[in-house]
Write a protein that holds these residues in place. Sequence first.
Motif, PDB file in Angstrom:
ATOM      1  N   LEU A  18       0.708  -1.057   0.013  1.00  0.00           N
ATOM      2  CA  LEU A  18      -0.150  -0.075   0.016  1.00  0.00           C
ATOM      3  C   LEU A  18       0.768   1.268   0.163  1.00  0.00           C
ATOM      4  O   LEU A  18       0.663   2.255  -0.703  1.00  0.00           O
ATOM      5  N   ALA A  19       2.018   1.327   0.881  1.00  0.00           N
ATOM      6  CA  ALA A  19       2.755   2.385   0.926  1.00  0.00           C
ATOM      7  C   ALA A  19       3.320   2.489  -0.656  1.00  0.00           C
ATOM      8  O   ALA A  19       3.700   3.910  -1.218  1.00  0.00           O
ATOM      9  N   ALA A  20       3.862   1.566  -1.083  1.00  0.00           N
ATOM     10  CA  ALA A  20       4.428   1.623  -2.573  1.00  0.00           C
ATOM     11  C   ALA A  20       3.350   2.384  -3.439  1.00  0.00           C
ATOM     12  O   ALA A  20       3.685   3.374  -4.421  1.00  0.00           O
ATOM     13  N   GLU A  21       2.326   1.825  -3.489  1.00  0.00           N
ATOM     14  CA  GLU A  21       1.238   2.074  -4.567  1.00  0.00           C
ATOM     15  C   GLU A  21       0.797   3.537  -4.208  1.00  0.00           C
ATOM     16  O   GLU A  21       0.362   4.495  -5.010  1.00  0.00           O
ATOM     17  N   TYR A  22       0.863   3.767  -2.874  1.00  0.00           N
ATOM     18  CA  TYR A  22       0.281   5.417  -2.475  1.00  0.00           C
ATOM     19  C   TYR A  22       1.505   5.986  -3.214  1.00  0.00           C
ATOM     20  O   TYR A  22       0.945   7.389  -3.590  1.00  0.00           O
ATOM     21  N   LEU A  35       3.125   5.678  -5.542  1.00  0.00           N
ATOM     22  CA  LEU A  35       3.013   5.624  -7.045  1.00  0.00           C
ATOM     23  C   LEU A  35       1.740   6.350  -7.688  1.00  0.00           C
ATOM     24  O   LEU A  35       1.622   6.896  -8.952  1.00  0.00           O
ATOM     25  N   GLY A  36       1.002   6.507  -6.633  1.00  0.00           N
ATOM     26  CA  GLY A  36      -0.596   7.274  -7.031  1.00  0.00           C
ATOM     27  C   GLY A  36      -1.527   6.182  -7.806  1.00  0.00           C
ATOM     28  O   GLY A  36      -2.216   6.604  -8.659  1.00  0.00           O
ATOM     29  N   THR A  37      -1.349   4.980  -7.575  1.00  0.00           N
ATOM     30  CA  THR A  37      -2.308   4.002  -8.254  1.00  0.00           C
ATOM     31  C   THR A  37      -3.433   3.602  -7.332  1.00  0.00           C
ATOM     32  O   THR A  37      -4.167   2.718  -7.679  1.00  0.00           O
ATOM     33  N   LEU A  38      -3.636   3.956  -6.045  1.00  0.00           N
ATOM     34  CA  LEU A  38      -4.679   3.528  -5.017  1.00  0.00           C
ATOM     35  C   LEU A  38      -5.894   4.212  -5.595  1.00  0.00           C
ATOM     36  O   LEU A  38      -6.027   5.307  -5.990  1.00  0.00           O
ATOM     37  N   ASP A  39      -6.987   3.540  -5.284  1.00  0.00           N
ATOM     38  CA  ASP A  39      -8.555   4.417  -5.432  1.00  0.00           C
ATOM     39  C   ASP A  39      -8.523   5.030  -4.299  1.00  0.00           C
ATOM     40  O   ASP A  39      -7.769   5.084  -3.024  1.00  0.00           O
ATOM     41  N   ALA A  40      -9.898   5.912  -3.974  1.00  0.00           N
ATOM     42  CA  ALA A  40     -10.063   6.778  -2.960  1.00  0.00           C
ATOM     43  C   ALA A  40     -10.021   6.225  -1.433  1.00  0.00           C
ATOM     44  O   ALA A  40      -9.347   6.868  -0.641  1.00  0.00           O
ATOM     45  N   ASP A  41     -10.664   5.083  -1.437  1.00  0.00           N
ATOM     46  CA  ASP A  41     -10.634   4.462  -0.027  1.00  0.00           C
ATOM     47  C   ASP A  41      -9.347   3.956   0.357  1.00  0.00           C
ATOM     48  O   ASP A  41      -9.154   4.108   1.250  1.00  0.00           O
ATOM     49  N   GLU A  42      -8.431   3.399  -0.701  1.00  0.00           N
ATOM     50  CA  GLU A  42      -7.345   2.815  -0.205  1.00  0.00           C
ATOM     51  C   GLU A  42      -6.349   4.117   0.250  1.00  0.00           C
ATOM     52  O   GLU A  42      -5.475   4.013   1.268  1.00  0.00           O
ATOM     53  N   ARG A  43      -6.373   5.322  -0.382  1.00  0.00           N
ATOM     54  CA  ARG A  43      -5.563   6.267  -0.294  1.00  0.00           C
ATOM     55  C   ARG A  43      -6.202   6.956   1.254  1.00  0.00           C
ATOM     56  O   ARG A  43      -5.132   7.437   1.911  1.00  0.00           O
ATOM     57  N   ASN A 100     -21.583 -16.240  -1.478  1.00  0.00           N
ATOM     58  CA  ASN A 100     -20.965 -14.682  -1.480  1.00  0.00           C
ATOM     59  C   ASN A 100     -19.963 -14.907  -0.408  1.00  0.00           C
ATOM     60  O   ASN A 100     -18.992 -13.975  -0.658  1.00  0.00           O
ATOM     61  N   THR A 101     -19.710 -15.582   0.586  1.00  0.00           N
ATOM     62  CA  THR A 101     -18.409 -15.992   1.432  1.00  0.00           C
ATOM     63  C   THR A 101     -17.239 -15.931   0.361  1.00  0.00           C
ATOM     64  O   THR A 101     -16.115 -15.415   0.522  1.00  0.00           O
ATOM     65  N   VAL A 102     -17.218 -16.978  -0.115  1.00  0.00           N
ATOM     66  CA  VAL A 102     -16.370 -17.466  -1.061  1.00  0.00           C
ATOM     67  C   VAL A 102     -16.011 -16.528  -2.030  1.00  0.00           C
ATOM     68  O   VAL A 102     -14.876 -16.357  -2.349  1.00  0.00           O
ATOM     69  N   ALA A 103     -17.004 -15.775  -2.732  1.00  0.00           N
ATOM     70  CA  ALA A 103     -16.624 -14.778  -3.632  1.00  0.00           C
ATOM     71  C   ALA A 103     -15.940 -13.705  -3.106  1.00  0.00           C
ATOM     72  O   ALA A 103     -14.961 -13.095  -3.619  1.00  0.00           O
ATOM     73  N   ASN A 104     -16.289 -13.171  -1.633  1.00  0.00           N
ATOM     74  CA  ASN A 104     -15.593 -12.210  -1.118  1.00  0.00           C
ATOM     75  C   ASN A 104     -13.953 -12.563  -0.884  1.00  0.00           C
ATOM     76  O   ASN A 104     -13.163 -12.012  -0.960  1.00  0.00           O
ATOM     77  N   ASN A 105     -13.840 -14.115  -0.481  1.00  0.00           N
ATOM     78  CA  ASN A 105     -12.453 -14.512  -0.120  1.00  0.00           C
ATOM     79  C   ASN A 105     -11.730 -14.373  -1.611  1.00  0.00           C
ATOM     80  O   ASN A 105     -10.397 -13.955  -1.611  1.00  0.00           O
ATOM     81  N   VAL A 106     -12.413 -14.657  -2.457  1.00  0.00           N
ATOM     82  CA  VAL A 106     -11.496 -14.863  -3.988  1.00  0.00           C
ATOM     83  C   VAL A 106     -11.430 -13.208  -4.231  1.00  0.00           C
ATOM     84  O   VAL A 106     -10.225 -13.155  -4.664  1.00  0.00           O
ATOM     85  N   ILE A 107     -12.114 -12.264  -4.057  1.00  0.00           N
ATOM     86  CA  ILE A 107     -12.133 -11.081  -4.522  1.00  0.00           C
ATOM     87  C   ILE A 107     -10.768 -10.317  -3.632  1.00  0.00           C
ATOM     88  O   ILE A 107      -9.872  -9.690  -4.284  1.00  0.00           O
ATOM     89  N   GLN A 108     -10.729 -10.674  -2.550  1.00  0.00           N
ATOM     90  CA  GLN A 108      -9.652 -10.161  -1.444  1.00  0.00           C
ATOM     91  C   GLN A 108      -8.112 -10.770  -2.039  1.00  0.00           C
ATOM     92  O   GLN A 108      -7.182 -10.113  -2.276  1.00  0.00           O
ATOM     93  N   LEU A 109      -8.206 -12.152  -2.221  1.00  0.00           N
ATOM     94  CA  LEU A 109      -6.960 -12.615  -2.701  1.00  0.00           C
ATOM     95  C   LEU A 109      -6.608 -12.099  -4.469  1.00  0.00           C
ATOM     96  O   LEU A 109      -5.400 -11.733  -4.350  1.00  0.00           O
ATOM     97  N   ALA A 160      -3.268 -10.076  -5.084  1.00  0.00           N
ATOM     98  CA  ALA A 160      -2.323 -10.593  -6.219  1.00  0.00           C
ATOM     99  C   ALA A 160      -2.006  -9.636  -7.015  1.00  0.00           C
ATOM    100  O   ALA A 160      -1.241  -9.247  -7.842  1.00  0.00           O
ATOM    101  N   LYS A 161      -3.168  -8.904  -7.483  1.00  0.00           N
ATOM    102  CA  LYS A 161      -3.256  -7.518  -8.389  1.00  0.00           C
ATOM    103  C   LYS A 161      -2.380  -6.409  -7.911  1.00  0.00           C
ATOM    104  O   LYS A 161      -1.248  -5.904  -8.435  1.00  0.00           O
ATOM    105  N   ARG A 162      -2.325  -6.355  -6.674  1.00  0.00           N
ATOM    106  CA  ARG A 162      -1.356  -5.322  -5.935  1.00  0.00           C
ATOM    107  C   ARG A 162       0.082  -5.527  -6.075  1.00  0.00           C
ATOM    108  O   ARG A 162       0.988  -4.908  -6.347  1.00  0.00           O
ATOM    109  N   TRP A 163       0.463  -6.987  -5.754  1.00  0.00           N
ATOM    110  CA  TRP A 163       1.654  -7.322  -5.889  1.00  0.00           C
ATOM    111  C   TRP A 163       2.288  -7.467  -7.282  1.00  0.00           C
ATOM    112  O   TRP A 163       3.464  -7.163  -7.577  1.00  0.00           O
TER     113      TRP A 163
END
Length: 301
Positions: free
Chosen positions: A10-14, A16-24, A115-124, A128-131
């Motif tokens: 998160l610090a690196a993407e901050y 770089l300026g690639t975070l969305d509003a919530d993450e910033r 929905n629970t499985v989908a949330n876990n998949v979205i977080q992972l 992965a996208k962030r890294w």
Amino acid sequence: MAYSEDHIALAAEYALGTLDADERAQVETMMAVDSEYSALVHAWEYRLGALNQMVGSVEPRPIVWENIKAAIGNSTEAQAPLTLPEAPQPAPPPEPTAEPVAPTVAEAPPAVTDNTVANNVIQLSSRAKRWRNVASFATAIAAALIAMLAVQVYQPELLPEALRPKPRIQTVEVKTPAPQPTPSAQYVALLQRDGGSPAFILTVDAATKNFTVRKVGADAEPGKSFELWLISDRLAQPRSLGVIGGSDFTARPVLADYDASTINTALYAVTVEQAGGSPSGQPTSAPIYTGKLIETVPATR
């Protein structure tokens, strides 16, 4: 403080300026309450700041601003008001009956839903996208640094003034051998009595005008001293060159006050004086040993 990989990403993407509003907003909140995390973000901004120096500013085309104004104008058009659907009327409660009530069965724990499985998949997937983004930017930084080093070596004039390598100045000290001294002429006078054996040998260096007296076969009487004199027709009276010491060799630099012609043609004489030499500066007795200089080593031309 040790931070997780997500916090570092998160610090690196901050930076770089690639975070969305919530993450910033999340990163800025952590920076406000944690000075170490704020320092981590600033460190990433410092590392990635070299990329800004290597990329020049680009002026957007006029059509970009026109498209933005058109999009803003479309979004301000009148829209139909939103209405909420009416809630259904609750059903009337059933009337009590005389029938026995069946026993209540405990409800089973809620099963894992899609929905629970989908949330876990979205977080992972988000992690992965962030890294992947961090890895891509790290690769770009490494490539940019390699390119900058290559430009510094081969074409430093293309870099900004702050990034140009400083010129190296190497001072080489070349030592030339000292010139060999040129041998000067040497003169010798045998100071003797009536052609007998020499009592003293006088040696004169023509370049330095220093002389050395070597005692050969003369010993002064107790309470007496031998004194050396320079006698020349160019001088009104004899000049004292000093008392000859009691050792075998006596050296003096006093001939520097006379020119070469006077030195080479003068008569050198030794008298017996009281201990310490003549008090008047003139001989008090007749010379007992005399001699003239002869050239023994010629000067190198």
